[in-house]
Motif scaffolding. Structure first.
Motif, PDB file in Angstrom:
ATOM      1  N   THR A   1      52.003  66.903  49.600  1.00  0.00           N
ATOM      2  CA  THR A   1      53.171  67.127  50.472  1.00  0.00           C
ATOM      3  C   THR A   1      52.750  67.404  51.920  1.00  0.00           C
ATOM      4  OG1 THR A   1      53.274  69.431  49.737  1.00  0.00           O
ATOM      5  CG2 THR A   1      54.780  67.890  48.677  1.00  0.00           C
ATOM      6  N   SER A   2      51.580  68.032  52.098  1.00  0.00           N
ATOM      7  CA  SER A   2      51.178  68.321  53.487  1.00  0.00           C
ATOM      8  C   SER A   2      50.806  67.047  54.238  1.00  0.00           C
ATOM      9  CB  SER A   2      50.026  69.327  53.518  1.00  0.00           C
ATOM     10  OG  SER A   2      48.874  68.720  52.993  1.00  0.00           O
TER      11      SER A   2
ATOM     12  N   ILE B   1      50.040  69.370  44.586  1.00  0.00           N
ATOM     13  CA  ILE B   1      51.371  69.386  45.220  1.00  0.00           C
ATOM     14  C   ILE B   1      51.213  69.687  46.713  1.00  0.00           C
ATOM     15  CG2 ILE B   1      53.547  70.709  45.397  1.00  0.00           C
ATOM     16  CD1 ILE B   1      53.681  69.172  42.867  1.00  0.00           C
ATOM     17  N   LYS B   2      50.414  70.707  47.001  1.00  0.00           N
ATOM     18  CA  LYS B   2      50.254  71.103  48.406  1.00  0.00           C
ATOM     19  C   LYS B   2      49.525  70.038  49.206  1.00  0.00           C
ATOM     20  CE  LYS B   2      50.641  75.977  47.394  1.00  0.00           C
ATOM     21  NZ  LYS B   2      49.919  77.068  46.743  1.00  0.00           N
ATOM     22  N   ARG B   3      48.496  69.447  48.580  1.00  0.00           N
ATOM     23  CA  ARG B   3      47.716  68.421  49.280  1.00  0.00           C
ATOM     24  C   ARG B   3      48.598  67.203  49.593  1.00  0.00           C
ATOM     25  NH1 ARG B   3      45.035  63.984  48.415  1.00  0.00           N
ATOM     26  NH2 ARG B   3      45.653  63.909  46.225  1.00  0.00           N
TER      27      ARG B   3
ATOM     28  N   SER C   1      49.098  72.976  41.446  1.00  0.00           N
ATOM     29  CA  SER C   1      49.528  73.576  42.700  1.00  0.00           C
ATOM     30  C   SER C   1      48.776  72.976  43.902  1.00  0.00           C
ATOM     31  CB  SER C   1      49.331  75.079  42.573  1.00  0.00           C
ATOM     32  OG  SER C   1      49.240  75.665  43.814  1.00  0.00           O
ATOM     33  N   ASP C   2      47.459  72.814  43.751  1.00  0.00           N
ATOM     34  CA  ASP C   2      46.647  72.225  44.838  1.00  0.00           C
ATOM     35  C   ASP C   2      47.099  70.808  45.172  1.00  0.00           C
ATOM     36  OD1 ASP C   2      45.175  74.515  44.869  1.00  0.00           O
ATOM     37  OD2 ASP C   2      43.373  73.652  43.933  1.00  0.00           O
TER      38      ASP C   2
ATOM     39  N   ALA D   1      54.711  76.209  43.181  1.00  0.00           N
ATOM     40  CA  ALA D   1      54.007  75.732  44.380  1.00  0.00           C
ATOM     41  C   ALA D   1      54.990  75.192  45.429  1.00  0.00           C
ATOM     42  CB  ALA D   1      52.994  74.654  44.002  1.00  0.00           C
ATOM     43  N   GLY D   2      56.278  75.254  45.121  1.00  0.00           N
ATOM     44  CA  GLY D   2      57.283  74.853  46.105  1.00  0.00           C
ATOM     45  C   GLY D   2      57.967  73.523  45.829  1.00  0.00           C
ATOM     46  N   GLN D   3      57.526  72.819  44.796  1.00  0.00           N
ATOM     47  CA  GLN D   3      58.112  71.504  44.512  1.00  0.00           C
ATOM     48  C   GLN D   3      59.515  71.651  43.910  1.00  0.00           C
ATOM     49  OE1 GLN D   3      57.002  68.622  45.392  1.00  0.00           O
ATOM     50  NE2 GLN D   3      58.475  67.343  44.312  1.00  0.00           N
TER      51      GLN D   3
END
Ligand code: PLP
Length: 241
Positions: free
Chosen positions: A27-28, A23-25, A20-21, A54-56
């Motif tokens: 994509t942001s 993916i967020k790192r 999750s981290d 996580a939104g992917q």
């Protein structure tokens, strides 16, 4: 004392937050209009579910049997990409649902995708794979072959495919200057071709390049789709296949 199963649970929780981290790192940090394709090959359904949570929504696989199994059990709003070498006799299995086929490396494969697209009533988006790496084993067209193919083909006779752009893999080397040069060469070629074909192939606007080791360079060099696997999901477990 910690019992075995709670250790296993702890490991799993750790891995979960890692997925999750990451993916967020990743994509942001993406420039506008650039997308992450999370490469989930050899990873279990549970890992994909974590990335999904996580939104992917865009996932890439490289084996037909594996993608078939995953598609059946995972949420329907996932956009599945096929990134591996695709055999013509297997196109029919993925044609009904695949969102993008990244590595089209022959006219024969293009013809088969068009045929299967017609059968399922779809227009299937594809990318042409360029061979730029120094390794002999990698598939794909040379820049010159690709240019010839694009310019000489009568695309009106392929109504069931959409040529969405290009894909490549850099040489597998520690030399990041070489990798950058390869990506830069492809980007310039892509821009030129995009300009040439803008009236006949209006969907030609994607450039798929960059993996775990080189995606930051690929982004700087103009990639629109990065294909990142191990950085998100960890090492692949080949023993189960
Ligand atoms: C496996 C694979 C990737 C992802 O590789 P990582 O190094 O794990 O990020 C990207 N592109 C293609 C074509 C692949 O086969």
């Amino acid at each position: 004392m910690i019992c075995q199963s709670s250790l296993a649970l702890q490991n799993r929780m750790h891995k979960m937050s890692h997925i999750s981290d990451e993916i967020k790192r990743i994509t942001s940090g993406l420039p506008q209009g650039v997308r992450l394709v999370a490469i989930s090959k050899y990873h279990p359904v549970g890992a994909i579910e974590e990335a999904y949570a996580a939104g992917q929504r865009v996932f890439g696989e490289s084996h037909v049997q594996e993608i078939q199994e995953k598609v059946q059990v995972l949420p329907k709003d996932i956009e599945w990409h096929f990134i591996g070498h695709l055999q013509t006799n297997k196109v029919k299995y993925i044609a009904p649902y695949i969102s993008l086929i990244h590595a089209v490396d022959s006219l024969k494969l293009l013809q088969e995708i068009n045929k299967q697209g017609a059968k399922t009533g779809r227009v299937i988006p594809i990318l042409l794979q360029l061979h730029i790496a120094q390794e002999e084993t990698k598939f794909g067209f040379t820049l010159e072959e690709c240019k010839q193919l694009i310019e000489k083909t009568n695309w009106k006779t392929y109504p069931n495919i959409q040529i969405s752009g290009l894909m490549c893999m850099a040489t597998n080397t520690e030399d990041m200057n070489q990798v950058r040069q390869e990506f830069n060469r492809v980007y310039n070629f892509f821009l030129e071709l995009k300009q040439t074909v803008k009236d006949i192939l209006p969907a030609f606007k994607e450039l798929s390049m960059g993996m775990s080791n080189d995606y930051t360079i690929a982004l700087e060099e103009g990639s629109t789709l990065i294909r990142v696997g191990s950085k998100i999901f960890g090492e692949r477990d080949y023993s189960k296949h």
